[in-house]
Design a protein around this motif. Structure first.
Motif, mmCIF file in Angstrom:
data_model
loop_
_atom_site.group_PDB
_atom_site.id
_atom_site.type_symbol
_atom_site.label_atom_id
_atom_site.label_comp_id
_atom_site.label_asym_id
_atom_site.label_seq_id
_atom_site.Cartn_x
_atom_site.Cartn_y
_atom_site.Cartn_z
ATOM 1 N N LEU A 251 0.984 -1.079 -0.069
ATOM 2 C CA LEU A 251 0.125 -0.091 -0.011
ATOM 3 C C LEU A 251 0.832 1.277 -0.045
ATOM 4 O O LEU A 251 0.575 2.351 -0.494
ATOM 5 C CB LEU A 251 -0.952 -0.217 1.139
ATOM 6 N N TYR A 252 1.942 1.263 0.908
ATOM 7 C CA TYR A 252 3.022 2.347 0.794
ATOM 8 C C TYR A 252 3.566 2.605 -0.598
ATOM 9 O O TYR A 252 3.573 3.629 -0.885
ATOM 10 C CB TYR A 252 4.005 2.254 1.708
ATOM 11 N N SER A 253 3.873 1.557 -1.190
ATOM 12 C CA SER A 253 4.362 1.704 -2.727
ATOM 13 C C SER A 253 3.251 2.242 -3.543
ATOM 14 O O SER A 253 3.715 3.107 -4.252
ATOM 15 C CB SER A 253 4.838 0.072 -2.966
ATOM 16 N N ALA A 254 1.878 1.820 -3.311
ATOM 17 C CA ALA A 254 1.043 2.528 -4.175
ATOM 18 C C ALA A 254 0.726 3.821 -4.119
ATOM 19 O O ALA A 254 0.612 4.737 -4.990
ATOM 20 C CB ALA A 254 -0.401 1.441 -3.995
ATOM 21 N N LYS A 255 0.762 4.440 -2.889
ATOM 22 C CA LYS A 255 0.502 5.535 -2.486
ATOM 23 C C LYS A 255 1.639 6.518 -2.902
ATOM 24 O O LYS A 255 1.755 7.802 -3.335
ATOM 25 C CB LYS A 255 0.400 6.051 -0.963
ATOM 26 N N SER A 256 2.898 6.048 -2.750
ATOM 27 C CA SER A 256 4.290 6.636 -3.449
ATOM 28 C C SER A 256 4.203 6.930 -4.842
ATOM 29 O O SER A 256 4.729 7.782 -5.419
ATOM 30 C CB SER A 256 5.333 5.848 -2.855
ATOM 31 N N ALA A 257 3.184 6.057 -5.399
ATOM 32 C CA ALA A 257 3.360 6.089 -7.020
ATOM 33 C C ALA A 257 2.426 6.855 -7.378
ATOM 34 O O ALA A 257 2.035 7.166 -8.480
ATOM 35 C CB ALA A 257 2.908 4.756 -7.531
ATOM 36 N N GLY A 258 1.598 7.656 -6.523
ATOM 37 C CA GLY A 258 0.579 8.734 -6.803
ATOM 38 C C GLY A 258 -0.470 8.528 -6.632
ATOM 39 O O GLY A 258 -1.763 9.438 -7.052
ATOM 40 N N VAL B 220 9.373 -9.241 -1.879
ATOM 41 C CA VAL B 220 10.518 -9.341 -1.311
ATOM 42 C C VAL B 220 11.279 -8.055 -1.468
ATOM 43 O O VAL B 220 11.890 -7.311 -0.641
ATOM 44 C CB VAL B 220 11.431 -10.442 -1.046
ATOM 45 N N GLU B 221 11.524 -7.778 -2.915
ATOM 46 C CA GLU B 221 12.338 -6.691 -3.229
ATOM 47 C C GLU B 221 11.612 -5.136 -2.781
ATOM 48 O O GLU B 221 12.417 -4.305 -2.390
ATOM 49 C CB GLU B 221 12.563 -6.654 -4.813
ATOM 50 N N LEU B 222 10.195 -4.971 -2.965
ATOM 51 C CA LEU B 222 9.601 -3.873 -2.368
ATOM 52 C C LEU B 222 9.844 -3.834 -0.975
ATOM 53 O O LEU B 222 10.127 -2.524 -0.487
ATOM 54 C CB LEU B 222 8.144 -4.255 -2.815
ATOM 55 N N ARG B 223 9.859 -4.776 0.010
ATOM 56 C CA ARG B 223 10.255 -4.774 1.271
ATOM 57 C C ARG B 223 11.386 -4.089 1.413
ATOM 58 O O ARG B 223 11.759 -3.263 2.454
ATOM 59 C CB ARG B 223 9.734 -5.663 1.940
ATOM 60 N N ASP B 224 12.445 -4.740 0.899
ATOM 61 C CA ASP B 224 13.872 -4.235 1.141
ATOM 62 C C ASP B 224 14.061 -2.855 0.706
ATOM 63 O O ASP B 224 14.890 -2.117 1.395
ATOM 64 C CB ASP B 224 14.822 -5.383 0.092
ATOM 65 N N ASP B 225 13.416 -2.407 -0.553
ATOM 66 C CA ASP B 225 13.408 -1.163 -0.926
ATOM 67 C C ASP B 225 12.760 -0.240 0.265
ATOM 68 O O ASP B 225 13.520 0.911 0.582
ATOM 69 C CB ASP B 225 12.932 -0.984 -2.316
ATOM 70 N N ARG C 119 15.007 2.699 2.432
ATOM 71 C CA ARG C 119 14.579 4.232 2.309
ATOM 72 C C ARG C 119 14.258 4.616 3.597
ATOM 73 O O ARG C 119 14.714 5.721 4.001
ATOM 74 C CB ARG C 119 13.028 4.396 1.551
ATOM 75 N N ARG C 120 13.936 3.769 4.564
ATOM 76 C CA ARG C 120 13.553 4.155 5.894
ATOM 77 C C ARG C 120 14.890 4.370 6.526
ATOM 78 O O ARG C 120 15.245 5.167 7.703
ATOM 79 C CB ARG C 120 12.902 3.063 6.750
ATOM 80 N N ARG C 121 15.957 3.515 6.483
ATOM 81 C CA ARG C 121 17.265 3.755 7.096
ATOM 82 C C ARG C 121 17.922 5.158 6.580
ATOM 83 O O ARG C 121 18.393 5.663 7.354
ATOM 84 C CB ARG C 121 18.188 2.620 6.403
ATOM 85 N N PHE C 122 17.714 5.369 5.297
ATOM 86 C CA PHE C 122 18.195 6.712 4.827
ATOM 87 C C PHE C 122 17.481 7.807 5.598
ATOM 88 O O PHE C 122 18.248 8.756 5.851
ATOM 89 C CB PHE C 122 17.904 6.815 3.252
#
Length: 579
Positions: free
Chosen positions: A531-538, A547-552, A556-559
């Motif tokens: 869901l976070y990814s969908a909101k980030s996309a607009g 899994v790649e989405l979770r790692d990404d 971002r949170r560490r950054f």
């Protein structure tokens, strides 16, 4: 066997012949005596100086030997049990004069093979060939003693049984009255014997009529003081009259009456179900709760009433407790079952017990109480614990319980978790107020519910976050299409108080199979990540978890965390931020 009796009479009688006529008379007397001895049914032996010198035919049979020669010449003690020898010696020593005889006494003699035989014995001092001897007359009393013992046993039994045993003539006159009759009726044997039976038991008794009715009747008799006695009367005909047995059932019948009175006043239903699965007994509360018709008990089938609403042994997924108790003897306590009635359904708490534990075909006593109110309250509490009070959808607890259910998906299927967040809802809530916001949330819940299948779950996690959980076949391409359909339905305008309002929705999706080891919280977290990814996309988008989405997201949170940690102040106190 032949016994030489020549010259016996003079010696036996000990009378000297004084003339030829006297001698002839004595010989005749001796012959008659010999015949009497020879033909006597009692065993007779003569012993001299402790040895047998004569045995009559009955004695041969008594001893069970082949002939008298098997006995003559042997010591008399060979045929007397050791325990009886002292008595024999005592009797002989008491016979001091010729012709003296002992009183009949009991002794244990021995047959030729050593078998003991209970006997009645009389010893007589006599002479044999002019010498002192003793004649012993023996009678086998084994059968008599057995009969006496049986009679004593029967008499003791009659006198000690708990029932009144009364022997009467054909005219109804009491001949015997045992101790139990004395106790039950308060009349002594002396007062009862010779009186008419109806005067002794305080009621009319017709033994002949009772025999004609099958031999047993229930009756009410009266004690001597006038108290009533509930009895079961059994009558048997004898050659000279009747034997009347009266069993005092006063305590038992009164206990039954009290039991039925107690059961009849209970608010709980009580029934007894027989091995043939029909109701044998039901108290008024049971008839009322089960809705039984007047006269239906006994004989109503348990399959047609409370505890068996289907043709199988299962009812609403619960094994029928009554049938289980009937067929296995297993008891149950407080099993809650549903009673379907034409007017309304009831919930009953049922307990079952075998009336005769251990018997293979025992009736079962069933008690049950109406717990409909308690059940309804408990169900409401369970519902409230797992449902959102605003929308009526499953709440967080209900969603987690659904995901934790091991049967949430079949072996060849998977579940799809759609995590939905409303876009632009905060603006509506802030500008139109919370009442309008709540109405929007209810309409969103209704639209989601109408857009999915009956076996899909729709829930509200809180705020403007919703979850739709459905089942899907592996490789089903419609997963994304379902998310788009949900967004489209939610994107339609909502009219409240004549004003059209618009909300959009973002959807995060994750799927799981039976082999998936993620917990319910893991699944919700991963769907939230998508869901976070969908909101980030607009916004107004959907995204599938990977899994790649979770790692990404973690990168971002560490950054972001590192960025905040690098904020600092310079030496002159001016704040700077690294960009």
């Amino acid at each position: 066997m032949e016994n030489d009796t020549s010259g016996v009479a003079p010696e036996i009688d000990g009378v000297a012949a004084t003339s030829s006529a006297d001698a002839n008379a004595l010989v005749a007397l001796a012959e008659r005596y010999r015949l009497l001895v020879e033909l006597s049914p009692d065993a007779i032996v003569v012993h001299e100086n402790g040895r047998v010198v004569y045995v009559n035919p009955a004695g041969v049979r008594y001893s069970r030997v082949a002939s008298a020669t098997d006995l003559i010449g042997r010591p008399i003690t060979d045929f007397v049990h050791p325990d009886s020898i002292p008595g024999m010696v005592e009797r002989i020593l008491a016979l001091t004069a010729e012709g003296d005889a002992s009183e009949p006494s009991e002794a244990v003699m021995l047959r030729g093979d050593g078998e003991p035989i209970e006997s009645e014995v009389v010893s007589v001092r006599t002479v044999w060939d002019g010498r002192p001897a003793f004649q012993v007359i023996m009678r086998d009393i084994t059968a008599q003693k057995a009969a006496d013992a049986a009679l004593r046993f029967q008499a003791a039994l009659v006198d000690h049984v708990s029932d009144a045993v009364i022997a009467v003539t054909t005219d109804g006159i009491v001949e015997t009255w045992n101790s139990s009759a004395e106790r039950i009726y308060g009349r002594t044997s002396e007062a009862a014997v010779g009186s008419r039976i109806e005067n002794c038991v305080g009621a009319a008794v017709d033994p002949k009529a009772i025999v004609a009715l099958g031999g047993t009747v229930d009756a009410v008799h009266h004690r001597r003081n006038g108290d009533t006695v509930d009895v079961r009367v059994s009558v048997a005909s004898t050659g000279s009259g009747f034997v009347v047995m009266c069993a005092d059932e006063t305590a038992g019948r009164r206990a039954d009456q009290r039991f039925h009175s107690v059961v009849s006043t209970l608010h709980e239903g009580v029934i007894v179900v027989g091995p043939d699965e029909t109701i044998e007994l039901a108290n008024p509360a049971a008839i009322r709760l089960l809705g039984l018709a007047d006269g239906a008990v006994p004989g109503a089938s348990i399959h047609d009433v409370a505890f068996h609403t289907t043709s199988s042994e299962r009812r609403d997924g619960v094994v029928d407790p009554v049938l289980l108790a009937l067929r296995t003897g297993r008891s149950c306590d407080g099993t809650v079952v549903r009673l379907r009635r034409s007017d309304s359904d009831l919930w009953l708490s049922v307990s079952c017990r075998a009336l005769d534990p251990g018997e293979p075909h025992s009736s079962v006593v069933v008690s049950f109480a109406d717990v409909t109110t308690q059940h309804t309250i408990a169900e409401r509490h369970r519902y409230d614990a797992t449902h959102d009070p605003l929308t009526g959808l499953a709440n967080r607890a209900g969603i987690i319980a659904y995901l934790d259910d091991p049967t949430r998906c079949a072996d060849d299927a998977r579940i799809v978790v759609n995590f939905i967040d409303l876009d632009n809802f905060k603006a509506i809530n802030d500008s139109r107020g919370h009442l309008v916001g709540d109405e929007v949330l209810c309409i969103v819940g209704q639209r989601l519910r109408s857009a999915v299948r009956n076996n899909d779950l729709v829930g509200r996690l809180g705020g403007d976050e919703f979850v739709v959980i459905s089942r899907s076949d592996p490789g089903d391409p419609s997963i994304r299409a379902q998310a788009d359909r949900l967004r489209t339905i939610l994107g339609q305008s909502i009219t409240i108080d004549g004003e059209d309002l618009h909300v959009d929705a973002s959807v995060g999706i994750t799927t799981a199979t039976t082999e998936d080891e993620r917990s319910s919280l893991d699944l919700l977290r991963d769907a939230d990540t998508a869901l976070y990814s969908a909101k980030s996309a607009g916004r107004a988008q959907h995204a599938m978890f990977s899994v790649e989405l979770r790692d990404d997201l973690h990168r971002r949170r560490r950054f972001d965390n590192d960025f905040r940690d690098n904020d600092f102040r310079d030496d002159d106190g001016d704040a700077r931020a690294a960009r």
